[in-house]
Design an enzyme around this catalytic site. Structure first.
Site, PDB file in Angstrom:
ATOM      1  N   HIS A 250       0.781  -1.163  -0.044  1.00 31.00           N
ATOM      2  CA  HIS A 250       0.011  -0.054  -0.109  1.00 31.00           C
ATOM      3  C   HIS A 250       0.868   1.122   0.083  1.00 31.00           C
ATOM      4  CE1 HIS A 250      -3.675   2.391   1.132  1.00 31.00           C
ATOM      5  NE2 HIS A 250      -2.654   3.067   1.377  1.00 31.00           N
ATOM      6  N   LYS A 257       3.210   5.815  -7.288  1.00 31.17           N
ATOM      7  CA  LYS A 257       2.196   6.961  -8.051  1.00 31.17           C
ATOM      8  C   LYS A 257       2.575   8.402  -7.870  1.00 31.17           C
ATOM      9  CE  LYS A 257      -1.774   5.222  -6.370  1.00 31.17           C
ATOM     10  NZ  LYS A 257      -3.091   5.582  -5.801  1.00 31.17           N
ATOM     11  N   ASN A 258       2.805   8.726  -6.886  1.00 26.26           N
ATOM     12  CA  ASN A 258       3.178  10.177  -6.654  1.00 26.26           C
ATOM     13  C   ASN A 258       4.343  10.544  -7.675  1.00 26.26           C
ATOM     14  OD1 ASN A 258       1.120  10.485  -4.958  1.00 26.26           O
ATOM     15  ND2 ASN A 258       2.445  10.833  -3.124  1.00 26.26           N
TER      16      ASN A 258
HETATM   17  N1  LIG Z   1       7.015  12.788  -5.186  1.00 25.02           N
HETATM   18  C1  LIG Z   1       6.324  13.995  -5.369  1.00 25.02           C
HETATM   19  N2  LIG Z   1       6.612  15.091  -6.316  1.00 25.02           N
HETATM   20  C2  LIG Z   1       5.940  16.252  -6.187  1.00 25.02           C
HETATM   21  N3  LIG Z   1       4.756  16.363  -5.577  1.00 25.02           N
HETATM   22  C3  LIG Z   1       4.379  15.415  -4.802  1.00 25.02           C
HETATM   23  C4  LIG Z   1       5.199  14.235  -4.760  1.00 25.02           C
HETATM   24  N4  LIG Z   1       4.558  13.264  -3.698  1.00 25.02           N
HETATM   25  C5  LIG Z   1       3.416  14.177  -3.366  1.00 25.02           C
HETATM   26  N5  LIG Z   1       3.343  15.321  -3.929  1.00 25.02           N
HETATM   27  C6  LIG Z   1       2.235  16.503  -3.641  1.00 25.02           C
HETATM   28  O1  LIG Z   1       1.674  15.899  -2.667  1.00 25.02           O
HETATM   29  C7  LIG Z   1       0.245  16.043  -2.704  1.00 25.02           C
HETATM   30  C8  LIG Z   1      -0.412  14.929  -2.031  1.00 25.02           C
HETATM   31  O2  LIG Z   1      -0.059  13.775  -2.112  1.00 25.02           O
HETATM   32  P1  LIG Z   1      -1.087  12.520  -2.035  1.00 25.02           P
HETATM   33  O3  LIG Z   1      -0.476  11.258  -2.564  1.00 25.02           O
HETATM   34  O4  LIG Z   1      -1.411  12.612  -0.502  1.00 25.02           O
HETATM   35  O5  LIG Z   1      -2.491  12.874  -2.837  1.00 25.02           O
HETATM   36  P2  LIG Z   1      -2.614  12.802  -4.345  1.00 25.02           P
HETATM   37  O6  LIG Z   1      -1.348  12.161  -4.737  1.00 25.02           O
HETATM   38  O7  LIG Z   1      -2.885  14.175  -4.972  1.00 25.02           O
HETATM   39  O8  LIG Z   1      -3.981  12.072  -4.556  1.00 25.02           O
HETATM   40  P3  LIG Z   1      -4.145  10.393  -4.065  1.00 25.02           P
HETATM   41  O9  LIG Z   1      -4.772  10.299  -2.771  1.00 25.02           O
HETATM   42  O10 LIG Z   1      -4.949   9.869  -5.192  1.00 25.02           O
HETATM   43  O11 LIG Z   1      -2.841  10.011  -3.618  1.00 25.02           O
HETATM   44  C9  LIG Z   1       0.229  15.690  -4.361  1.00 25.02           C
HETATM   45  O12 LIG Z   1      -1.260  16.132  -4.855  1.00 25.02           O
HETATM   46  C10 LIG Z   1       1.496  16.494  -4.987  1.00 25.02           C
HETATM   47  O13 LIG Z   1       1.221  17.796  -5.156  1.00 25.02           O
HETATM   48 MG   LIG Z   2      -0.904  10.327  -4.455  1.00 31.07          MG
END
Ligand SMILES: Nc1ncnc2c1ncn2[C@@H]1O[C@H](COP(=O)(O)OP(=O)(O)OP(=O)(O)O)[C@@H](O)[C@H]1O
Ligand SMILES: [Mg+2]
Length: 417
Positions: A250, A257-258
């Protein structure tokens, strides 16, 4: 007024006897288990012993968090999704306490297993439903900073409680349900030799599949560090850890993905994409997994908020999507950190604005140090829902030194992002 509204809500959901039972159980603290205890218990305990432990521990964990749900800001408690959720929790609590004074005959044990299965099914959509409740609140009310802090505080505890109850339920059903698969090295959910590289590759490939679907391309991976180590017999083997693989999967899936989204958004589809680099290390106390991308990084004013629920720089997908979204709920990081913290690990982000991000997952090497981290309902937690955010005492009024963060509303962040 708040108490009356809450009492009315609870009275509708639970009969007076169950309400009294709820009060009773909520006075106990949850008993955290270590991975070692899960393993020993799984190897040696009988179904009857597991039943005796769970028929008290599950109502304790449930009642602790149900009491905390009731402390939520009244306007959030009134949101339709939150009412549905309270209903599920009440129903499960009632189901579980019917076993309070039962013997442990074969019929009881079977019926207990079935009850656990039906609770699992009933609670499948808890994460989305709670998120929906907060969205309903944001859409219908102005959410002030204090309410937002209370919600963030609550969600961490609420989801952690859910992770822990699912773990207990899984352990029991995987080991004792009538068609349990005992022909495996796993002990319930825990793999005593969870191969880190395999979980990393599985998470990476599934994230890459989603990324390809969205952007028609995905970055590659390079795994470095202690991928192979020598075992006690001197033979080279893949690095492993005693851990529940679904939890690790998880966390890594969300991080990949991020990183993939950031990499493709920064470098465009046509250019050659920089690889995502994974570093593996295992010491006496900690296993560390660092995922580094060159996805442009995160400015510091946003890094403060990346672990807030519902904070995202991607457009929000539907709550019931037809295909899995790559990003947008703002749940990936905060939930992954909870999974890491559940067994006393952690997840941190180090970002270099304009270049890339390192996400580091820490897990406990030693099974007796990997203890569950559980929320406790008591006066201290109760106070958190009522404490006002300290008034500004720095030239920048959004800076709250005691909490070490800038207080600004997620909606403001979205605009800035
Ligand atoms: N590796 C990364 N590089 C750049 N920005 C990032 C990275 N990881 C996270 N972020 C930023 O942090 C925010 C929050 O990440 P998070 O994974 O919590 O939510 P998300 O990816 O937007 O949605 P999801 O709930 O579908 O994962 C992202 O929308 C992005 O702007
Ligand atoms: Mg995310």
């Amino acid at each position: 007024m708040r108490l009356t509204a809450v009492a009315r809500n609870l009275q509708k959901l639970l009969d007076p006897k169950s309400l009294k039972t709820l009060d009773h159980y909520s006075q106990f603290n949850p008993s955290p288990l270590t991975i070692q205890q899960f393993i020993d218990f799984g190897r040696t305990a009988s179904e009857e012993e597991s039943f005796t432990f769970l028929k008290k521990e599950l109502p304790v964990r449930l009642s602790n968090i149900m009491k905390e749900i009731n402390l939520l800001p009244p306007n959030l408690l009134q949101m339709p999704s939150v009412t549905i959720l309270q209903d599920w929790y009440s129903e499960s609590f009632r189901d579980l306490v019917t076993f309070e004074d039962t013997d442990s005959s074969r019929t009881t044990l079977l019926s207990f297993c079935q009850t656990l299965k039906s609770i699992q099914t009933r609670h499948t959509n808890v994460v989305q439903t709670m998120a929906q409740g907060v969205l309903e609140l944001q859409e219908s009310h102005k959410v002030d900073n204090q309410t937002d802090m209370a919600i963030q505080y609550f969600l961490d505890r609420f989801y952690m409680s859910r992770i822990s109850m699912r773990m207990l339920i899984h352990q029991h059903t995987l080991l004792f349900e009538p068609d349990a698969d005992l022909n495996t090295r796993r002990i319930g959910m825990i793999d005593p030799a969870c191969k880190l590289k395999s979980v990393i590759m599985e998470a990476f490939q599934n994230a890459a599949f989603l990324c390809e679907e969205y952007y028609s391309c995905a970055p590659d991976i390079e795994i470095k560090g202690q991928t192979m180590v020598r075992n006690e017999k001197g033979k080279k083997v893949g690095l492993s850890l005693v851990y529940p693989p679904p939890h690790l999967y998880h966390i890594l899936f969300e991080l990949f993905k991020n990183s993939m989204r950031a990499t493709v958004e920064t470098h465009g589809k046509a250019a050659e994409l920089p690889e995502i680099e994974v570093l593996l290390a295992k010491g006496e106390h900690d296993v560390s997994i660092r995922i580094s991308d060159q996805g442009g990084g995160i400015p510091r004013h946003i890094t403060d908020h990346t672990f807030h629920y519902l904070v995202s720089t991607a457009p929000r997908p539907s709550m019931t999507p037809t295909k899995a979204p790559l990003a947008g709920y703002g749940y990936g990081l905060p939930l992954s950190r909870l999974y890491a913290r559940y067994f006393h690990g952690d997840l941190i982000l180090n970002s270099y604005d304009g270049y890339g991000t390192d996400a580091v997952v820490y897990l406990k090497t030693l099974t007796h140090e990997a203890s569950e981290l559980l929320p406790v309902f008591n006066k201290t937690s109760t106070r958190q829902y009522r404490t006002a955010i300290p008034t500004a005492d720095w030239t920048d009024p959004s800076f709250t030194a005691s909490r070490g963060l800038h207080v600004s509303r997620p909606s403001q962040l979205k605009k800035a992002a």
